[in-house]
Design a protein around this motif. Structure first.
Motif, PDB file in Angstrom:
ATOM      1  N   ASP A 371       0.772  -1.118  -0.140  1.00 24.18           N
ATOM      2  CA  ASP A 371      -0.134  -0.083   0.004  1.00 24.18           C
ATOM      3  C   ASP A 371       0.883   1.243   0.083  1.00 24.18           C
ATOM      4  N   ARG A 372       1.930   1.495   0.718  1.00 23.93           N
ATOM      5  CA  ARG A 372       2.687   2.515   0.865  1.00 23.93           C
ATOM      6  C   ARG A 372       3.581   2.640  -0.526  1.00 23.93           C
ATOM      7  N   HIS A 373       3.843   1.619  -0.938  1.00 24.89           N
ATOM      8  CA  HIS A 373       4.798   1.766  -2.322  1.00 24.89           C
ATOM      9  C   HIS A 373       3.741   2.123  -3.387  1.00 24.89           C
ATOM     10  N   LEU A 374       2.425   1.679  -3.349  1.00 23.85           N
ATOM     11  CA  LEU A 374       1.638   1.970  -4.414  1.00 23.85           C
ATOM     12  C   LEU A 374       1.239   3.581  -4.405  1.00 23.85           C
ATOM     13  N   ARG A 375       1.235   4.113  -3.205  1.00 26.84           N
ATOM     14  CA  ARG A 375       1.017   5.510  -2.932  1.00 26.84           C
ATOM     15  C   ARG A 375       2.154   6.265  -3.470  1.00 26.84           C
ATOM     16  N   LYS A 376       3.143   5.987  -3.011  1.00 22.93           N
ATOM     17  CA  LYS A 376       4.651   6.624  -3.661  1.00 22.93           C
ATOM     18  C   LYS A 376       4.668   6.643  -5.028  1.00 22.93           C
ATOM     19  N   MET A 377       4.111   5.460  -5.759  1.00 25.55           N
ATOM     20  CA  MET A 377       4.595   5.213  -7.233  1.00 25.55           C
ATOM     21  C   MET A 377       3.433   6.108  -7.828  1.00 25.55           C
ATOM     22  N   ARG A 378       2.236   6.255  -7.450  1.00 24.72           N
ATOM     23  CA  ARG A 378       1.426   7.218  -7.789  1.00 24.72           C
ATOM     24  C   ARG A 378       1.762   8.470  -8.126  1.00 24.72           C
ATOM     25  N   MET A 379       2.426   8.909  -6.977  1.00 22.80           N
ATOM     26  CA  MET A 379       2.889  10.238  -6.935  1.00 22.80           C
ATOM     27  C   MET A 379       3.800  10.510  -8.102  1.00 22.80           C
ATOM     28  N   LEU A 380       5.090   9.685  -7.751  1.00 23.72           N
ATOM     29  CA  LEU A 380       6.051   9.835  -8.942  1.00 23.72           C
ATOM     30  C   LEU A 380       5.638   9.580 -10.301  1.00 23.72           C
ATOM     31  N   LEU A 381       4.828   8.489 -10.617  1.00 23.18           N
ATOM     32  CA  LEU A 381       4.472   8.420 -11.879  1.00 23.18           C
ATOM     33  C   LEU A 381       3.373   9.444 -12.561  1.00 23.18           C
ATOM     34  N   ARG A 382       2.552  10.085 -11.494  1.00 26.31           N
ATOM     35  CA  ARG A 382       1.899  11.588 -12.105  1.00 26.31           C
ATOM     36  C   ARG A 382       2.815  12.465 -12.908  1.00 26.31           C
ATOM     37  N   LYS A 383       4.053  12.681 -11.998  1.00 24.89           N
ATOM     38  CA  LYS A 383       4.780  13.506 -12.354  1.00 24.89           C
ATOM     39  C   LYS A 383       5.627  13.281 -13.593  1.00 24.89           C
ATOM     40  N   LYS A 384       5.728  12.187 -14.001  1.00 27.09           N
ATOM     41  CA  LYS A 384       6.477  11.772 -14.977  1.00 27.09           C
ATOM     42  C   LYS A 384       5.521  11.681 -16.237  1.00 27.09           C
ATOM     43  N   HIS A 385       4.166  11.351 -15.845  1.00 27.41           N
ATOM     44  CA  HIS A 385       3.025  11.158 -16.994  1.00 27.41           C
ATOM     45  C   HIS A 385       2.888  12.860 -17.390  1.00 27.41           C
ATOM     46  N   ASP A 386       2.783  13.822 -16.519  1.00 26.70           N
ATOM     47  CA  ASP A 386       2.764  15.232 -16.822  1.00 26.70           C
ATOM     48  C   ASP A 386       3.927  15.776 -17.687  1.00 26.70           C
ATOM     49  N   ARG A 387       5.118  15.352 -17.213  1.00 21.95           N
ATOM     50  CA  ARG A 387       6.193  15.989 -18.048  1.00 21.95           C
ATOM     51  C   ARG A 387       6.227  15.298 -19.378  1.00 21.95           C
ATOM     52  N   LEU A 388       5.757  14.030 -19.505  1.00 20.94           N
ATOM     53  CA  LEU A 388       6.170  13.343 -20.826  1.00 20.94           C
ATOM     54  C   LEU A 388       4.997  14.467 -21.661  1.00 20.94           C
ATOM     55  N   ILE A 389       3.753  14.534 -21.129  1.00 21.81           N
ATOM     56  CA  ILE A 389       2.773  15.369 -22.254  1.00 21.81           C
ATOM     57  C   ILE A 389       3.225  16.635 -22.420  1.00 21.81           C
ATOM     58  N   ALA A 390       3.743  17.337 -21.335  1.00 18.31           N
ATOM     59  CA  ALA A 390       4.420  18.686 -21.539  1.00 18.31           C
ATOM     60  C   ALA A 390       5.409  18.609 -22.661  1.00 18.31           C
ATOM     61  N   SER A 391       6.536  17.703 -22.829  1.00 20.12           N
ATOM     62  CA  SER A 391       7.543  17.381 -23.381  1.00 20.12           C
ATOM     63  C   SER A 391       6.930  17.274 -25.000  1.00 20.12           C
ATOM     64  N   ILE A 392       6.168  16.415 -25.215  1.00 19.73           N
ATOM     65  CA  ILE A 392       5.362  16.142 -26.500  1.00 19.73           C
ATOM     66  C   ILE A 392       4.969  17.491 -27.061  1.00 19.73           C
ATOM     67  N   GLN A 393       4.234  18.229 -26.313  1.00 21.47           N
ATOM     68  CA  GLN A 393       3.797  19.361 -26.827  1.00 21.47           C
ATOM     69  C   GLN A 393       4.643  20.175 -27.058  1.00 21.47           C
ATOM     70  N   ARG A 394       5.749  20.422 -26.435  1.00 26.25           N
ATOM     71  CA  ARG A 394       6.717  21.200 -26.538  1.00 26.25           C
ATOM     72  C   ARG A 394       7.556  21.192 -27.731  1.00 26.25           C
ATOM     73  N   TYR A 395       7.775  19.803 -28.092  1.00 28.67           N
ATOM     74  CA  TYR A 395       8.784  19.623 -29.361  1.00 28.67           C
ATOM     75  C   TYR A 395       8.088  18.954 -30.481  1.00 28.67           C
ATOM     76  N   PHE A 396       6.638  18.463 -30.363  1.00 30.69           N
ATOM     77  CA  PHE A 396       5.991  18.072 -31.537  1.00 30.69           C
ATOM     78  C   PHE A 396       5.221  19.097 -31.861  1.00 30.69           C
ATOM     79  N   GLY A 397       4.687  19.902 -30.957  1.00 33.17           N
ATOM     80  CA  GLY A 397       3.705  20.847 -31.412  1.00 33.17           C
ATOM     81  C   GLY A 397       2.259  20.061 -31.613  1.00 33.17           C
TER      82      GLY A 397
END
Length: 483
Positions: A371-397
Motif C-alpha cells: 500500500d505504501r509503495h503504491l501511494r509513492k509510485m502514483r505520486m512519482l508516475l503522475r509527475k512523469k506522466h505530466d512531464r511526458l505530455i508537456a515534452s510532447i507538446q513542446r517539441y512536436f507541437g
C-alpha cells in the motif's frame, strides 16, 4: 576386411584442447563428439587405445578414459571386448550445423540498452523497498516450518496470500470476492490456459478487443478457440457489436484499455454485465494497471459492479511492484469454482508461482509495504506522466496527437508521416530511443489503411527520470520531424 582407423590429427586436437578452460576430459569428449557428428570420423572406424591417445596428446590416461566413457554412455562409440572402441553412427545420420543460419526477420530489442527507453511497462524500480523485501523473504526462511515450505504448496496459491489479495483487490479496485475465488499463477498465460479449459463448455468463439493485448487472442487460438475481433471505439467496445458477433465469451480492459488507453463509461459497463447475464456468457476483465490513475480516484473495476456478475478478473503485481516477483492472479466467479476444482483434481495442477515468493509477498502485504509503495509510485508516475505530455507538446507541437493519457504506464503518440511506423521505430532506435509502434496490437488483416498516413506509438514513461523524458522527446522530435 581391413579395419578403418579414426584419423587423429595430433596438432588439431591439441590445439582444440588448449583453447578451453574446461576440464581436459570434457575438452577431449567435446572434440571427438564434434568429429563424429560432422561425419569426419566414419561409422565403425576404430579409435586409438586409451594409452596410445594419451601418449599422442601428452596427457595422462585418466581424461582419455573419462572422455571415452562419456561417448560410450551417449552412444557415439561402442566397446568391443579385446578389440577396443569403435565409432557408432546410423547410416543416415545428418551432420548438425555449428550454428543456426542467419535470418532476415525482425531484430529483437528486448535486452538492448537504450539511453532513452520509453518501454511501455517499466516502472521506477529505484524506489522499490528492497530492504523490506529482503527482510520479508529472510523471515519466511527462518520460520520453524522452513523445511515444509520447500515442498509443494496449495495448487490454488497460498491461503494466506489469497486472503491478502482478496482484501487488497476489494480495497484498491472494488472487487467483490472471497479468498476461495482467488487463483494464483506465475504469469497470465497459465491462468489463461485454465480459463480456456473452464470455458470450453460455453462456446468455441471468443470476442477480443481490436487493437488489444496480443497474448489474449494467441492464448485462445492455442487452445482451439476461434477469435472474433471487436473494434475499440472512443469509449471501448460497443454492446451492439458484441450482440451481433454471436460470441458468449469476451475479454476487455475497461479501466485503461491497451493500447488506446480509453476508459469504458459506466453505461457500457452495465450493458456488458447485462449481456453476460442474459446470454449466460462470461467476461474476462484485464485490469493490469487499474491501480494507477493520476486524476481523481481509480475507477472501480467491472467485476465489482454486480455481486452475481459473470466476470473473471485478472491482475497481478508486475506493475505495482515488479515483474520479477512473478505473482499474478485471477478471481473466478462462484459459478466456475466447481469446474475449477474438478480440473485441479484431474490434471494434478500445481501453482506455477514460487511458494517462497508467495509467502514473502503475503508478509510484505500484511506489513503494509504494498500500500505504501503504491501511494509513492502514483505520486512519482503522475509527475512523469505530466512531464511526458508537456515534452510532447513542446517539441512536436500540433504535429502529434496524444491519447490514452491520465492513467497507466503509457500513452499513445500519433503523428502523420510518409515513413512507415517500422521505419520511424528504426530511426528512433538509431538515435538511442526505444518507442514501440502500435501496429502489433491489431489482429492480422484487420487494421484499416488511412489516407492520412497516421502512425501510432506506445510511449511508456515509468522507467525514465523526468529530465530524461524531456531530452528523449526532444531527440525523438528532431529525429522524426526532420525526415
Amino acid at each position: 576386411m581391413k579395419q578403418i582407423q579414426v584419423p587423429i590429427h595430433q596438432t588439431e586436437m591439441m590445439s582444440a584442447l588448449a583453447g578451453s578452460s574446461a576440464p581436459l576430459y570434457v575438452q577431449a569428449y567435446q572434440y571427438m563428439k564434434r568429429e563424429i557428428i560432422a561425419s569426419r570420423w566414419l561409422n565403425q572406424a576404430r579409435l586409438p587405445s586409451v594409452r596410445k591417445l594419451a601418449e599422442l596428446l601428452g596427457i595422462s590416461t585418466t581424461p582419455v578414459e573419462m572422455a571415452y566413457q562419456q561417448l560410450l554412455a551417449e552412444g557415439f562409440i561402442v566397446s568391443r571386448p579385446r578389440s577396443g572402441y569403435f565409432v557408432q553412427t546410423p547410416d543416415d545420420i545428418f551432420p548438425l550445423p555449428a550454428a543456426p543460419p542467419p535470418t532476415n526477420g525482425p531484430k529483437l530489442k528486448r535486452h538492448h540498452h537504450f539511453p532513452f527507453d520509453f518501454h511501455m511497462s517499466k516502472n521506477e524500480y529505484r524506489h522499490f523497498p528492497v530492504a523490506a523485501w529482503r527482510k520479508a523473504y529472510s523471515r519466511c526462511l527462518q520460520e520453524e516450518c522452513a523445511a515444509e515450505m520447500l515442498f509443494y504448496g496449495d495448487p490454488q496459491g497460498e491461503e494466506g496470500l489469497r486472503r491478502e489479495i482478496a482484501a487488497y483487490a476489494k480495497s484498491v479496485r472494488g472487487v467483490q470476492c472471497t479468498p476461495e475465488q482467488v487463483i494464483i499463477g506465475s504469469d497470465p498465460y497459465p491462468l489463461l490456459d485454465i480459463i480456456c479449459r473452464l470455458l470450453r463448455p460455453y462456446g468455441d468463439r471468443v470476442g477480443v478487443e481490436n487493437p488489444g493485448y496480443p497474448q489474449y487472442p494467441e492464448a485462445f487460438r492455442q487452445n482451439g478457440l476461434q477469435v472474433m475481433p471487436l473494434a475499440v471505439h472512443e469509449d471501448g467496445i460497443r454492446h451492439e457489436d458484441l450482440q451481433g458477433s454471436g460470441v458468449k465469451l469476451v475479454t476487455v480492459s475497461p479501466s485503461h484499455q491497451f493500447p488506446t488507453g480509453v476508459t469504458m463509461p459506466i453505461s457500457r459497463r452495465l450493458a456488458l454485465l447485462q449481456w453476460a447475464h442474459e446470454t449466460e456468457g462470461f467476461i474476462i476483465e484485464d485490469d493490469y494497471d487499474g491501480e494507477f490513475r493520476y486524476y481523481g480516484r481509480p475507477i472501480p473495476c467491472l467485476q465489482g459492479l454486480r455481486s452475481d456478475g459473470r466476470v473473471i478478473y485478472m491482475s497481478g503485481f508486475s506493475q505495482v511492484l515488479s515483474p520479477a516477483i512473478g505473482v499474478h492472479y485471477m478471481i473466478l466467479p462462484a459459478v466456475l469454482l466447481p469446474a475449477y476444482h474438478h480440473l485441479k483434481f484431474h490434471l494434478f495442477l500445481e501453482c506455477t508461482a514460487s511458494r517462497l515468493q508467495q509467502l514473502a509477498l503475503e508478509r510484505f502485504m500484511k506489513e503494509g509495504y504494498v500500500d505504501r509503495h503504491l501511494r509513492k509510485m502514483r505520486m512519482l508516475l503522475r509527475k512523469k506522466h505530466d512531464r511526458l505530455i508537456a515534452s510532447i507538446q513542446r517539441y512536436f507541437g500540433e504535429r502529434a496527437v496524444i491519447s490514452g493519457n491520465g492513467a497507466g504506464f503509457h500513452l499513445m503518440l500519433s503523428i502523420t508521416h510518409p515513413l512507415s511506423a517500422h521505419e520511424l521505430e528504426t530511426l528512433a532506435e538509431h538515435a538511442g530511443i526505444r518507442v514501440s509502434a502500435a501496429d502489433y496490437t491489431w489482429l492480422p488483416d484487420t487494421r484499416s489503411c488511412t489516407a492520412t498516413d497516421r502512425r501510432s506509438f506506445i510511449v511508456g514513461f515509468g522507467g525514465l527520470l523526468e529530465e530524461e523524458i524531456d531530452e528523449g522527446m526532444k531527440r525523438l522530435a528532431s529525429c522524426w520531424l526532420s525526415t
